[in-house]
Write an enzyme that holds these catalytic residues in place. Sequence first.
Site, short mmCIF file in Angstrom:
data_model
loop_
_atom_site.label_atom_id
_atom_site.label_comp_id
_atom_site.label_asym_id
_atom_site.label_seq_id
_atom_site.Cartn_x
_atom_site.Cartn_y
_atom_site.Cartn_z
N LYS A 1 -12.57 22.99 -19.21
CA LYS A 1 -12.69 21.53 -19.14
C LYS A 1 -13.98 21.08 -18.49
O LYS A 1 -14.24 21.38 -17.33
CB LYS A 1 -11.51 20.96 -18.37
CG LYS A 1 -10.22 20.96 -19.19
CD LYS A 1 -9.06 20.47 -18.39
CE LYS A 1 -8.84 18.97 -18.54
NZ LYS A 1 -7.70 18.52 -17.71
N GLY B 1 -11.62 32.81 -9.41
CA GLY B 1 -10.84 32.48 -10.59
C GLY B 1 -11.04 33.42 -11.78
O GLY B 1 -11.10 34.64 -11.63
N GLY C 1 -11.41 26.84 -7.26
CA GLY C 1 -11.60 25.40 -7.03
C GLY C 1 -12.35 25.14 -5.73
O GLY C 1 -13.22 24.26 -5.67
C1 3PG Z 1 -6.15 28.57 -5.82
O1 3PG Z 1 -5.69 29.59 -6.31
O2 3PG Z 1 -6.93 27.83 -6.43
C2 3PG Z 1 -5.83 28.25 -4.39
O3 3PG Z 1 -4.88 29.14 -3.88
C3 3PG Z 1 -5.37 26.83 -4.26
O4 3PG Z 1 -4.20 26.62 -5.01
P1 3PG Z 1 -3.90 25.18 -5.62
O5 3PG Z 1 -4.96 24.91 -6.64
O6 3PG Z 1 -2.51 25.26 -6.19
O7 3PG Z 1 -4.00 24.20 -4.47
#
Ligand code: 3PG
Length: 373
Positions: A179, A324, A347
């Site tokens: 995205k 990620g 994130g």
């Molecule tokens: C993630 O994996 O991005 C972090 O552990 C934060 O989790 P969340 O996006 O559910 O807040």
Amino acid sequence: MRLPILEDLPDPRGKRVLVRCDFNVPISTAADGTRTIDDDLRITAALPTIQWLVDRGATVTTCSHLGRPKGGPDAKTDLGPVRARLAELAPGVSLLDNLRWDAGEEANDPAFVARLIEGQDLYVDDAFGAAHRSHASIVGPPAHLPSAAGRLLAKEVDILGGLLDDPKRPFVGILGGSKVSDKLGVIGALLDKVDALIIGGGMCFTFLAALGNPVGDSLCEPDHIDSCRALLDSGHRILLPSDLTALGPNDEVRQIGTAVPAGWKGLDIGPGSAADFSDEIADARTVLWNGPMGVFEDPRFAAGTKTIATAVADCRGFTVIGGGDSAAAADKFGVADRIDHISTGGGASLEFLEQGDLPGLAALRNAWGERGG
Ligand code: 3PG
Ligand code: MG
């Protein structure tokens, strides 16, 4: 004001220390319901902090969220597998139940903070991956207990902060993932820092559309075409794919240019783009990569991401992967150990690069400042 670190805490000997970790690890569930951790990086990455405290005679209680449970305990978000792994890696260290099983966590409810810190003497935040969340366990305890950043949190901030402050040049950024709307902010911030920004993955189609290309059935966010056009017109160096690997009717896979025919869907950058991007990466002295170039879980659309992962690993400059999916890709393509730093935050790393700060960091700094640190 700098971030307080472990050495800034009062002597932890004989003290009870609450450590906020990000043990939100990928877990697979077998047909018989057995749950297995797919990647324990986020657990092993917290060990230096835990070990430092244990070595100094502290009693350590860790806490974390897992997944996004709604409305209380469920089997899918039970931290059981993490607790078992932690018992192997750090015997004697306990782990509370999933913080998000209590609505007070995400609501940053003071009553939940009070329950969390009851009986604890010190607080350590080592949850870089969750430092962008203003949740109770992250922003609450520093106001009540002497608090510090753990080793992992401090290291992440050091490395990512270094990219913003004083990167060796050329600095090449690589962004992918699906995205573009999630990443417009970080694209804007990065363009001011990097010498070139490579854009691949699903998000490249909104940019390609802004250049007038037909995108067929590819991912595209029409509401953001104007923003992408403005970025392309900003005078910064943005590199888009010049060819694509696309999926058509009857599961046909083809190499195409940048015009995606109706009924077709671009699912990876093409070999020409992968080669051009690799040349750019080879000359870089700093590389930051976040987001895959295509749907790499499918072998038909893995080549672009694999080529980029290899180019980043081969680069002699300082290389950082922002958490990620791209971290998973580096792992899958066997290059993870040739990357200088793989962030434990997806994130969080993007938000840190965009804002230069995170709520979890501000909470630690502010509380320390008020205590006269
Ligand atoms: C993630 O994996 O991005 C972090 O552990 C934060 O989790 P969340 O996006 O559910 O807040
Ligand atoms: Mg997330």
